[in-house]
Enzyme design. Structure first.
Site, mmCIF file in Angstrom:
data_model
loop_
_atom_site.group_PDB
_atom_site.id
_atom_site.type_symbol
_atom_site.label_atom_id
_atom_site.label_comp_id
_atom_site.label_asym_id
_atom_site.label_seq_id
_atom_site.Cartn_x
_atom_site.Cartn_y
_atom_site.Cartn_z
ATOM 1 N N ASP A 67 -13.656 14.395 48.250
ATOM 2 C CA ASP A 67 -14.424 13.507 49.121
ATOM 3 C C ASP A 67 -14.562 12.101 48.541
ATOM 4 O O ASP A 67 -14.210 11.853 47.385
ATOM 5 C CB ASP A 67 -15.811 14.114 49.406
ATOM 6 C CG ASP A 67 -16.455 14.752 48.170
ATOM 7 O OD1 ASP A 67 -16.044 14.416 47.047
ATOM 8 O OD2 ASP A 67 -17.360 15.577 48.321
ATOM 9 N N ASP A 136 -28.541 21.568 48.631
ATOM 10 C CA ASP A 136 -28.662 22.091 50.000
ATOM 11 C C ASP A 136 -27.546 23.087 50.318
ATOM 12 O O ASP A 136 -27.352 23.467 51.467
ATOM 13 C CB ASP A 136 -28.666 20.941 51.023
ATOM 14 C CG ASP A 136 -27.352 20.154 51.065
ATOM 15 O OD1 ASP A 136 -26.422 20.469 50.287
ATOM 16 O OD2 ASP A 136 -27.242 19.220 51.887
ATOM 17 N N HIS A 138 -24.272 22.653 49.940
ATOM 18 C CA HIS A 138 -22.992 22.127 50.437
ATOM 19 C C HIS A 138 -21.863 22.298 49.414
ATOM 20 O O HIS A 138 -22.106 22.351 48.212
ATOM 21 C CB HIS A 138 -23.101 20.654 50.873
ATOM 22 C CG HIS A 138 -23.313 19.657 49.780
ATOM 23 N ND1 HIS A 138 -24.087 18.524 49.939
ATOM 24 C CD2 HIS A 138 -22.836 19.573 48.510
ATOM 25 C CE1 HIS A 138 -24.075 17.816 48.834
ATOM 26 N NE2 HIS A 138 -23.319 18.426 47.943
ATOM 27 N N GLU A 143 -22.172 19.392 54.842
ATOM 28 C CA GLU A 143 -23.614 19.571 54.876
ATOM 29 C C GLU A 143 -23.995 20.753 55.772
ATOM 30 O O GLU A 143 -23.158 21.228 56.565
ATOM 31 C CB GLU A 143 -24.261 18.273 55.403
ATOM 32 C CG GLU A 143 -23.969 17.051 54.555
ATOM 33 C CD GLU A 143 -24.660 17.067 53.181
ATOM 34 O OE1 GLU A 143 -24.899 18.153 52.615
ATOM 35 O OE2 GLU A 143 -24.957 15.970 52.672
HETATM 36 C C1 F6R Z 1 -18.485 15.920 44.948
HETATM 37 C C2 F6R Z 1 -18.827 17.074 45.751
HETATM 38 C C3 F6R Z 1 -20.246 17.515 45.905
HETATM 39 C C4 F6R Z 1 -20.897 17.829 44.570
HETATM 40 C C5 F6R Z 1 -22.332 18.297 44.765
HETATM 41 C C6 F6R Z 1 -23.029 18.546 43.444
HETATM 42 O O1 F6R Z 1 -17.091 15.694 44.957
HETATM 43 O O2 F6R Z 1 -17.963 17.645 46.315
HETATM 44 O O3 F6R Z 1 -20.285 18.666 46.706
HETATM 45 O O4 F6R Z 1 -20.158 18.816 43.919
HETATM 46 O O5 F6R Z 1 -23.052 17.349 45.496
HETATM 47 O O6 F6R Z 1 -23.144 17.362 42.737
HETATM 48 P P1 F6R Z 1 -23.694 17.352 41.247
HETATM 49 O O7 F6R Z 1 -22.669 18.040 40.403
HETATM 50 O O8 F6R Z 1 -23.832 15.900 40.894
HETATM 51 O O9 F6R Z 1 -24.987 18.078 41.268
#
Ligand code: F6R
Length: 260
Positions: A67, A136, A138, A143
């Site tokens: 992403d 959450d 995801h 989301e």
């Molecule tokens: C980022 C991604 C997100 C993160 C998630 C957790 O490329 O795909 O799904 O993996 O938001 O982020 P952290 O590791 O910062 O808690």
């Protein structure tokens, strides 16, 4: 699904890196799916160490990132382009033209998203997809409420994700509201999934993803449908799993389990 519980962040990162290294040793031209965020930092550090000290070779590897924020130029310190270059790509020998990251600044998002999906297919599909998990639930920026068969597309971030990611920006208002993200369906097409999770802020999401019902309200739960998904959690992130002892028992009994 395999659930590996490790004592801390460092062991979680090393175990994940070992799995990536095994894939590269078996298939030197593997296609890797990359994640950003704070969780995979240790995994990338360990892969860089293996590259420098154990000749882990990335010269034939192709990568696709999950992403990117919409609206941030590639040189913005919080863009995922910048993150990947800073923490990983500049330290290993992946040819620049083999690196694919969604564009957060294209003038035509639908066309770009379609191109990204086609490019993944042209490269033979993703062999191993690294994933983090949002508080959450995801995966990538899928989301709550995202279709479990979704493909790469533009997505509005949830309030929870904007709050969580505000720590990386000077002001909460600076967090982009939109992202371009691989879909859940895109992720499920990868041949192997490795999801890393660390810290107590992830405990509820991990329990829901691993042991809860498969639901679009927790898109990480979709990995239950995958035939080769590995969840690597440190003790804090694994704290709410009801079958914790069972997962630890299985892992301890596994003859060739990567342990460091
Ligand atoms: C980022 C991604 C997100 C993160 C998630 C957790 O490329 O795909 O799904 O993996 O938001 O982020 P952290 O590791 O910062 O808690």
């Amino acid at each position: 699904m395999e659930v590996i519980i490790q004592r801390d962040y460092e062991q979680m990162s090393k175990t994940a890196a070992q799995i990536v290294a095994e894939v590269l040793n078996t298939k030197p031209n593997a296609v890797l799916g990359m994640a950003t965020g704070s969780t995979p930092l240790g995994l990338y550090q360990e892969l860089v160490r293996l590259h420098k000290e154990a000749q882990l070779d990335f010269s034939r590897v192709t990568t696709f990132n999950l992403d990117e924020y919409v609206g941030l130029p590639v040189n913005h310190p919080q863009s995922y382009h910048y993150f990947m270059h800073e923490h990983f790509f500049q330290h290993v020998n992946i040819p620049r033209h083999n690196i694919n990251i969604p564009s957060g600044t294209t003038s035509n998002y639908p066309a770009f998203c379609q191109w990204y999906e086609e490019r993944i297919a042209e490269c033979g599909g993703i062999d191993l997809q690294i994933l983090g998990i949002g508080s959450d639930g995801h995966i990538a920026f899928n989301e709550p409420g995202s279709s479990l068969s979704s493909r790469t597309r533009l997505k509005t971030l949830s309030k929870q994700t904007i709050d969580d990611n505000a720590r990386f920006f000077e002001h909460r208002e600076g967090v982009p509201v939109y992202a371009i993200t691989m879909g859940v369906g895109t992720i499920l097409d990868a041949r192997k999934l490795v999801l890393v999770a660390s810290g107590k802020a992830k405990a509820k999401a991990i329990a829901q993803a691993v042991e809860g019902p498969v639901t679009s309200m927790v898109t990480a739960s979709a990995i239950q449908l995958h035939r080769d998904a590995i969840v690597i959690a440190d003790k804090e992130a694994a704290a709410d799993l009801t079958m914790r002892d069972y997962y630890e028992f299985i892992y301890a009994a596994k003859p060739a389990a990567p342990k460091s």
